[in-house]
Design a protein around this motif. Structure first.
Motif, PDB file in Angstrom:
ATOM      1  N   ILE A  51     -10.565   4.954 -34.911  1.00 42.11           N
ATOM      2  CA  ILE A  51     -10.573   6.397 -34.651  1.00 42.11           C
ATOM      3  C   ILE A  51     -11.461   6.702 -33.446  1.00 42.11           C
ATOM      4  CG2 ILE A  51     -11.324   8.645 -35.547  1.00 42.11           C
ATOM      5  CD1 ILE A  51     -10.470   7.605 -38.359  1.00 42.11           C
ATOM      6  N   ALA A  52     -12.666   6.130 -33.434  1.00 43.29           N
ATOM      7  CA  ALA A  52     -13.598   6.375 -32.329  1.00 43.29           C
ATOM      8  C   ALA A  52     -13.027   5.873 -31.007  1.00 43.29           C
ATOM      9  CB  ALA A  52     -14.941   5.716 -32.628  1.00 43.29           C
ATOM     10  N   GLU A  53     -12.391   4.712 -31.026  1.00 44.92           N
ATOM     11  CA  GLU A  53     -11.812   4.159 -29.799  1.00 44.92           C
ATOM     12  C   GLU A  53     -10.645   5.007 -29.311  1.00 44.92           C
ATOM     13  OE1 GLU A  53     -11.619   1.343 -26.632  1.00 44.92           O
ATOM     14  OE2 GLU A  53     -13.172   1.668 -28.138  1.00 44.92           O
ATOM     15  N   THR A  54      -9.943   5.663 -30.213  1.00 43.41           N
ATOM     16  CA  THR A  54      -8.866   6.564 -29.810  1.00 43.41           C
ATOM     17  C   THR A  54      -9.449   7.824 -29.170  1.00 43.41           C
ATOM     18  OG1 THR A  54      -7.498   5.724 -31.618  1.00 43.41           O
ATOM     19  CG2 THR A  54      -6.803   7.795 -30.619  1.00 43.41           C
ATOM     20  N   ILE A  55     -10.567   8.286 -29.683  1.00 42.45           N
ATOM     21  CA  ILE A  55     -11.223   9.471 -29.116  1.00 42.45           C
ATOM     22  C   ILE A  55     -11.829   9.140 -27.753  1.00 42.45           C
ATOM     23  CG2 ILE A  55     -13.121  11.120 -29.433  1.00 42.45           C
ATOM     24  CD1 ILE A  55     -12.581  10.893 -32.491  1.00 42.45           C
ATOM     25  N   ILE A  56     -12.517   7.997 -27.653  1.00 41.33           N
ATOM     26  CA  ILE A  56     -13.116   7.552 -26.387  1.00 41.33           C
ATOM     27  C   ILE A  56     -12.625   6.131 -26.115  1.00 41.33           C
ATOM     28  CG2 ILE A  56     -15.227   7.136 -25.076  1.00 41.33           C
ATOM     29  CD1 ILE A  56     -16.645   9.112 -26.883  1.00 41.33           C
ATOM     30  N   PRO A  57     -11.449   6.011 -25.468  1.00 38.27           N
ATOM     31  CA  PRO A  57     -10.899   4.680 -25.209  1.00 38.27           C
ATOM     32  C   PRO A  57     -11.596   3.994 -24.038  1.00 38.27           C
ATOM     33  CG  PRO A  57      -9.443   6.355 -24.331  1.00 38.27           C
ATOM     34  CD  PRO A  57     -10.563   7.081 -25.034  1.00 38.27           C
ATOM     35  N   GLU A  58     -11.448   2.687 -23.991  1.00 40.51           N
ATOM     36  CA  GLU A  58     -11.960   1.919 -22.858  1.00 40.51           C
ATOM     37  C   GLU A  58     -11.105   2.219 -21.641  1.00 40.51           C
ATOM     38  OE1 GLU A  58     -12.579  -2.707 -21.521  1.00 40.51           O
ATOM     39  OE2 GLU A  58     -12.531  -2.211 -23.646  1.00 40.51           O
ATOM     40  N   THR A  59     -11.751   2.563 -20.552  1.00 36.55           N
ATOM     41  CA  THR A  59     -11.073   2.780 -19.272  1.00 36.55           C
ATOM     42  C   THR A  59     -11.841   1.952 -18.247  1.00 36.55           C
ATOM     43  OG1 THR A  59     -12.404   4.767 -18.897  1.00 36.55           O
ATOM     44  CG2 THR A  59     -10.233   5.087 -19.893  1.00 36.55           C
ATOM     45  N   SER A  60     -12.266   2.579 -17.171  1.00 35.31           N
ATOM     46  CA  SER A  60     -13.129   1.875 -16.230  1.00 35.31           C
ATOM     47  C   SER A  60     -14.550   1.777 -16.793  1.00 35.31           C
ATOM     48  CB  SER A  60     -13.147   2.587 -14.879  1.00 35.31           C
ATOM     49  OG  SER A  60     -13.639   3.902 -15.034  1.00 35.31           O
ATOM     50  N   LEU A 111      -1.097   1.165 -35.790  1.00 36.07           N
ATOM     51  CA  LEU A 111      -0.364   1.975 -34.810  1.00 36.07           C
ATOM     52  C   LEU A 111      -0.690   1.532 -33.392  1.00 36.07           C
ATOM     53  CD1 LEU A 111      -0.874   5.584 -36.257  1.00 36.07           C
ATOM     54  CD2 LEU A 111       1.102   4.086 -36.568  1.00 36.07           C
ATOM     55  N   SER A 112       0.223   1.847 -32.476  1.00 36.64           N
ATOM     56  CA  SER A 112      -0.062   1.618 -31.057  1.00 36.64           C
ATOM     57  C   SER A 112      -1.058   2.685 -30.591  1.00 36.64           C
ATOM     58  CB  SER A 112       1.227   1.724 -30.233  1.00 36.64           C
ATOM     59  OG  SER A 112       1.672   3.075 -30.220  1.00 36.64           O
ATOM     60  N   ALA A 113      -1.640   2.478 -29.435  1.00 38.29           N
ATOM     61  CA  ALA A 113      -2.613   3.434 -28.888  1.00 38.29           C
ATOM     62  C   ALA A 113      -1.973   4.817 -28.710  1.00 38.29           C
ATOM     63  CB  ALA A 113      -3.172   2.927 -27.566  1.00 38.29           C
ATOM     64  N   GLU A 114      -0.727   4.854 -28.258  1.00 36.89           N
ATOM     65  CA  GLU A 114      -0.035   6.131 -28.061  1.00 36.89           C
ATOM     66  C   GLU A 114       0.203   6.839 -29.389  1.00 36.89           C
ATOM     67  OE1 GLU A 114       1.212   3.154 -26.810  1.00 36.89           O
ATOM     68  OE2 GLU A 114       0.345   3.474 -24.816  1.00 36.89           O
ATOM     69  N   GLU A 115       0.595   6.085 -30.414  1.00 35.85           N
ATOM     70  CA  GLU A 115       0.830   6.681 -31.733  1.00 35.85           C
ATOM     71  C   GLU A 115      -0.473   7.213 -32.328  1.00 35.85           C
ATOM     72  OE1 GLU A 115       4.644   3.999 -33.231  1.00 35.85           O
ATOM     73  OE2 GLU A 115       2.615   3.199 -33.476  1.00 35.85           O
ATOM     74  N   LYS A 116      -1.563   6.462 -32.154  1.00 32.15           N
ATOM     75  CA  LYS A 116      -2.868   6.926 -32.648  1.00 32.15           C
ATOM     76  C   LYS A 116      -3.262   8.221 -31.963  1.00 32.15           C
ATOM     77  CE  LYS A 116      -4.644   2.334 -33.709  1.00 32.15           C
ATOM     78  NZ  LYS A 116      -5.516   1.256 -33.272  1.00 32.15           N
ATOM     79  N   THR A 117      -3.058   8.281 -30.656  1.00 35.80           N
ATOM     80  CA  THR A 117      -3.403   9.485 -29.899  1.00 35.80           C
ATOM     81  C   THR A 117      -2.558  10.661 -30.360  1.00 35.80           C
ATOM     82  OG1 THR A 117      -4.074   8.161 -27.999  1.00 35.80           O
ATOM     83  CG2 THR A 117      -3.555  10.479 -27.586  1.00 35.80           C
ATOM     84  N   THR A 118      -1.281  10.437 -30.557  1.00 41.91           N
ATOM     85  CA  THR A 118      -0.387  11.502 -31.026  1.00 41.91           C
ATOM     86  C   THR A 118      -0.849  12.036 -32.379  1.00 41.91           C
ATOM     87  OG1 THR A 118       1.493  10.535 -29.862  1.00 41.91           O
ATOM     88  CG2 THR A 118       2.012  12.026 -31.680  1.00 41.91           C
ATOM     89  N   LEU A 119      -1.163  11.139 -33.289  1.00 36.73           N
ATOM     90  CA  LEU A 119      -1.588  11.533 -34.630  1.00 36.73           C
ATOM     91  C   LEU A 119      -2.914  12.288 -34.595  1.00 36.73           C
ATOM     92  CD1 LEU A 119      -0.914  11.378 -37.657  1.00 36.73           C
ATOM     93  CD2 LEU A 119      -2.263   9.297 -37.733  1.00 36.73           C
ATOM     94  N   LEU A 120      -3.900  11.746 -33.874  1.00 41.88           N
ATOM     95  CA  LEU A 120      -5.211  12.406 -33.838  1.00 41.88           C
ATOM     96  C   LEU A 120      -5.170  13.719 -33.071  1.00 41.88           C
ATOM     97  CD1 LEU A 120      -7.811   9.516 -33.517  1.00 41.88           C
ATOM     98  CD2 LEU A 120      -6.943  10.667 -35.562  1.00 41.88           C
ATOM     99  N   THR A 121      -4.267  13.851 -32.110  1.00 46.71           N
ATOM    100  CA  THR A 121      -4.099  15.132 -31.406  1.00 46.71           C
ATOM    101  C   THR A 121      -3.589  16.192 -32.377  1.00 46.71           C
ATOM    102  OG1 THR A 121      -3.692  14.000 -29.312  1.00 46.71           O
ATOM    103  CG2 THR A 121      -2.938  16.287 -29.476  1.00 46.71           C
ATOM    104  N   ALA A 122      -2.646  15.823 -33.225  1.00 45.33           N
ATOM    105  CA  ALA A 122      -2.138  16.764 -34.233  1.00 45.33           C
ATOM    106  C   ALA A 122      -3.232  17.130 -35.237  1.00 45.33           C
ATOM    107  CB  ALA A 122      -0.931  16.160 -34.953  1.00 45.33           C
TER     108      ALA A 122
END
Length: 191
Positions: A51-60, A111-122
Motif C-alpha cells: 500500500i505504501a509503495e503504491t502511494i509513494i512508488p520508486e521513481t528517480s 495486483l499489478s502496479a496499475e491495478e493497485k493504483t486504480t484501486l487505491l485511487t477509488a
C-alpha cells in the motif's frame, strides 16, 4: 518544539492537514509495547508495504519500501494509536483486499502496479467523500485510508531516503538564508 508540533510542521510542508486520530497518537506513546499482534504479522507488514509503495512508488528517488515505511506504520499504530484506531486500520486492510478480490479477482498484493493504483485511487475518493459527508458527527472514526496515507507520508518524509533523496537536504547548512527563491519543479527543503 515537541513531537506534535514537528509532525504538524511536516504536514504543512507536505501541503495537507493531519487528522485528529494522528494528532491524538502524537500525545504519547504506549510504553509497555505492542498490544495488537495482528499488526506484527508478516502478511500484514507486506500488505502495508505494498500500500505504501503504491502511494509513494520508486521513481528517480527511493519509494516507500526502500524507506521501510511499513515498519514505521506498524510501530506508530502499535505504540501510539488507540485500540479503536488500530481496529479501524485492520478492518480497512480487509476492505482493501475484499475490494481487490471483487474488482480484480486477486489479492491486493498480487495486483499489478496499475491495478493497485486504480484501486487505491477509488478508495481515496471514498475517503474524501467520507470526510465531506453532511451527517458526520464528532467522534466518528477517521477513515482508515486517511490514517494509512498520513502515516505513509510522515514515515517517508521523515526517513533518511525521503529526507535526503526526495527532498533537498543539507546536513550542516553554512548560513541562514531567510528568503530563498523557489523555482517551480524544484524539490522542497527537508530542513
Amino acid at each position: 518544539m515537541n513531537r506534535r508540533e514537528a509532525i504538524r510542521n511536516v504536514a504543512l510542508l507536505l501541503g495537507s492537514a493531519i487528522s485528529a486520530s494522528t494528532l491524538s497518537a502524537l500525545e504519547g506513546c504506549n510504553p509497555k509495547g505492542p498490544d495488537n499482534y495482528a499488526l506484527q504479522a508478516p502478511e500484514t507488514k507486506s500488505f502495508l508495504a505494498e500500500i505504501a509503495e503504491t502511494i509513494i512508488p520508486e521513481t528517480s528517488t527511493p519509494g516507500a519500501k526502500a524507506a521501510k515505511v511499513d515498519e514505521f506504520i506498524v510501530v506508530m499504530l502499535n505504540d501510539c494509536y488507540k485500540p479503536e484506531d488500530q481496529k479501524v486500520v485492520l478492518e480497512g486492510l480487509k476492505k482493501i483486499d475484499e475490494a481487490s478480490q471483487k474488482q480484480f479477482k486477486k489479492s491486493f498484493v498480487d495486483l499489478s502496479a496499475e491495478e493497485k493504483t486504480t484501486l487505491l485511487t477509488a478508495i481515496d475518493k471514498e475517503r474524501v467523500d467520507y470526510n465531506k459527508r453532511d451527517n458526520k458527527k464528532e467522534g466518528d472514526p477517521t477513515h482508515y485510508f486517511q490514517i494509512l496515507k498520513e502515516l505513509t507520508l510522515t514515515g517517508y518524509f521523515t526517513s533518511e531516503p525521503g529526507a535526503t533523496k526526495a527532498l533537498r537536504y543539507i546536513a550542516v547548512p553554512g548560513k541562514y538564508e531567510g528568503c530563498i527563491p523557489y523555482t517551480k519543479g524544484e524539490k522542497a527543503w527537508a530542513v
